[in-house]
Design a protein around this motif. Structure first.
Motif, short mmCIF file in Angstrom:
data_model
loop_
_atom_site.label_atom_id
_atom_site.label_comp_id
_atom_site.label_asym_id
_atom_site.label_seq_id
_atom_site.Cartn_x
_atom_site.Cartn_y
_atom_site.Cartn_z
N SER A 227 0.83 -1.21 0.00
CA SER A 227 0.00 0.00 0.00
C SER A 227 0.86 1.26 0.00
N CYS A 228 1.98 1.23 0.74
CA CYS A 228 2.90 2.38 0.72
C CYS A 228 3.40 2.63 -0.70
N PHE A 229 3.75 1.55 -1.39
CA PHE A 229 4.26 1.68 -2.76
C PHE A 229 3.19 2.21 -3.70
N MET A 230 1.98 1.67 -3.60
CA MET A 230 0.90 2.12 -4.49
C MET A 230 0.60 3.60 -4.28
N GLY A 231 0.56 4.03 -3.02
CA GLY A 231 0.32 5.43 -2.73
C GLY A 231 1.43 6.32 -3.27
N LEU A 232 2.68 5.87 -3.11
CA LEU A 232 3.82 6.64 -3.61
C LEU A 232 3.80 6.73 -5.13
N GLU A 233 3.54 5.62 -5.80
CA GLU A 233 3.47 5.62 -7.26
C GLU A 233 2.41 6.60 -7.76
N ALA A 234 1.23 6.56 -7.16
CA ALA A 234 0.15 7.45 -7.57
C ALA A 234 0.52 8.90 -7.32
N LEU A 235 1.14 9.17 -6.18
CA LEU A 235 1.53 10.54 -5.85
C LEU A 235 2.54 11.07 -6.87
N LEU A 236 3.54 10.26 -7.19
CA LEU A 236 4.60 10.71 -8.11
C LEU A 236 4.10 10.82 -9.54
N GLN A 237 3.10 10.04 -9.90
CA GLN A 237 2.56 10.08 -11.25
C GLN A 237 1.43 11.09 -11.41
N SER A 238 0.96 11.65 -10.31
CA SER A 238 -0.20 12.52 -10.36
C SER A 238 0.13 13.85 -11.04
N ASP A 239 -0.80 14.33 -11.88
CA ASP A 239 -0.68 15.65 -12.47
C ASP A 239 -1.71 16.60 -11.87
N SER A 240 -2.16 16.28 -10.66
CA SER A 240 -3.19 17.06 -9.99
C SER A 240 -2.62 18.37 -9.47
N ASP A 241 -3.45 19.42 -9.47
CA ASP A 241 -3.07 20.66 -8.82
C ASP A 241 -3.88 20.86 -7.53
N GLU A 242 -4.51 19.78 -7.06
CA GLU A 242 -5.25 19.82 -5.80
C GLU A 242 -4.29 19.61 -4.62
N GLY A 243 -4.82 19.77 -3.42
CA GLY A 243 -4.06 19.40 -2.24
C GLY A 243 -4.05 17.89 -2.10
N ILE A 244 -2.88 17.27 -2.18
CA ILE A 244 -2.79 15.81 -2.09
C ILE A 244 -1.76 15.45 -1.04
N LEU A 245 -1.94 14.28 -0.42
CA LEU A 245 -1.09 13.91 0.71
C LEU A 245 -0.99 12.39 0.81
N LEU A 246 0.20 11.92 1.12
CA LEU A 246 0.45 10.51 1.41
C LEU A 246 1.05 10.42 2.80
#
Length: 429
Positions: free
Chosen positions: A241-260
């Motif tokens: 789950s840590c890896f999946m969250g990190l992958e999504a965070l690093l691949q995200s092109d969002s300009d919203e507030g995001i947090l892992l």
């Protein structure tokens, strides 16, 4: 190499390089810094900027990475948060561990978390963790170590000497589990071994003071199955789950507030300064939004996905599941529900997750424990109660949870990353 193959390769490297929470956080922080995140120290004053991306750690075993939105106030939009935990059940080495019996050198260990003990026997084990010491300048220092090579083993007792071994013999954690490290004429000094290990890694050590060290299986994570549809590894619960969250965070092109957020000590209740029941997130949000009303509004706009692996239905033990709620590997991420709030999922948060999954045609499954069995829990209810944020508990289905070697489906982790990426793009609710 396909995107899936590349992701699986990164995952296997991450699992192999993360024998302890300390090593996992080090690996995660390294990738975040390479991606442009700015490292902050909780002891320093901060100046946070719109569009800024930041990372902090606590106890070297918990980590939070976040992005401030570029064009929106956090009080108007909140955070899209994914939470997981960095620790896994294991065998921890005791403070005075040296055992010398019949010329054998062994170590005293204690069980961390709800470990499935049987699979720890007859494995090629090594030692890793953090060591604190006095350096050559007389200052207190610490460093991570990893013996890497197999240096220990817990041999089984031969079937000829234990005819009941296959008939449900109980494992005594005090007497059955001390691993064998070698032979010696007298009791060796374990701290001297640690000092040598540190000095071989380039540290200047006057004396070793203390440590947090664990045994781990040296066998590499691997793809399993005729079509390589499974991933077998130690610590899938919950480094996956840590890896999946990190992958999504690093691949995200969002300009919203995001947090892992990935915290330590979940397997023993999360009640620590670095655990989900501790104040790490609360302290962070107080610094991000100092005004209490703005902070409350930010949290009211926020939502968390608590990601922790789910119990997949075992084909040999299908009666252990509710017949209508038995998740199957590679059939999609699992929404976890419990009427007694052992999971934080509500009908609203569950529906939101289903909507996000449908955007990429990701199938979704459900898990509800049998009504005559006790239910485990996650960081979800803890975090939801501590900071008052809407939460859903989900996870990739797996087999052999809390074993020294667990099993998950490769399609599930790819699909879950897709949902996380959609989640990070979600506008304010």
């Amino acid at each position: 190499m396909s995107d899936k193959s590349s992701t699986l390769s990164r995952l296997i490297n991450f699992l192999n390089a993360s024998p302890t929470p300390f090593h996992a956080v080090t690996q995660m922080k390294k990738r975040l810094l390479e991606a442009g995140y700015q490292s902050l120290d909780e002891k320093d004053s901060w100046i946070l900027k719109a569009g800024g991306r930041y990372v902090i750690t606590r106890n070297d075993s918990s980590i939070v990475a976040w992005q401030i939105p570029k064009n929106r106030l956090l009080s108007e939009s909140g955070f899209r948060m994914v939470g997981a935990h960095t620790d896994s059940p294991c065998l921890r080495i005791k403070p005075n561990p040296e055992l010398h019996k019949l010329g054998y050198f062994q170590l005293g260990v204690e069980v961390y978390g709800g470990a499935l003990l049987g699979p720890w026997f007859d494995r090629d084990l090594s030692i890793a963790g953090r060591v604190s010491f006095v350096n050559d300048q007389g200052a207190l220092a610490s460093a991570l170590i990893d013996f890497t090579s197999p240096v220990a083993i817990i041999p089984s007792l031969a079937i000829h000497l234990d005819r009941e071994a296959n008939s449900g013999r109980a494992i005594n954690a005090q007497t059955f589990l001390p691993p064998l490290l070698g032979q010696a004429e007298k009791k060796p000094d374990f701290r001297a071994l640690l000092k040598e290990q540190l000095e071989n890694a380039g540290e200047k050590v006057s004396s070793v003071l203390d440590y947090e060290l664990s045994l781990y299986d040296t066998q590499s994570a691997a793809l399993i199955g005729l079509q390589q549809e499974f991933l077998a590894s130690a610590r899938l619960d919950n480094l996956l789950s840590c890896f999946m969250g990190l992958e999504a965070l690093l691949q995200s092109d969002s300009d919203e507030g995001i947090l892992l957020v990935c915290t330590d000590h979940e397997e023993v209740g999360s009640m620590s300064a670095a655990g989900a029941q501790g104040p790490m997130l609360e302290h962070l949000f107080e610094r991000i939004q100092a005004d209490s009303e703005s902070r409350s509004r930010m949290l009211a706009h926020s939502i968390m996905i608590s990601a922790d692996n789910a119990h997949g239905i075992h084909p040999n033990f299908s009666d252990k599941h509710d017949a209508n709620h038995g998740p199957v590997l590679n059939k999609g991420p699992v929404i976890k529900l419990n009427a007694n709030q052992r999971y934080a999922t509500t009908d609203i948060t569950s529906s939101l997750f289903r909507m996000l999954a449908a955007l990429d045609n990701v199938p979704v499954q459900e898990f509800v424990v049998r009504s005559d069995m006790a239910c485990g829990s996650t960081i979800g209810p803890i975090t939801s109660a501590e900071i008052g944020v809407k939460t859903i508990d989900i996870g990739v289905p797996q087999l052999a949870m809390h074993s020294i070697r667990e099993l998950a489906g490769t399609d599930d982790l790819i699909n879950t990353i897709k949902v996380f990426k959609q989640f990070f793009k979600l506008k304010a609710l």
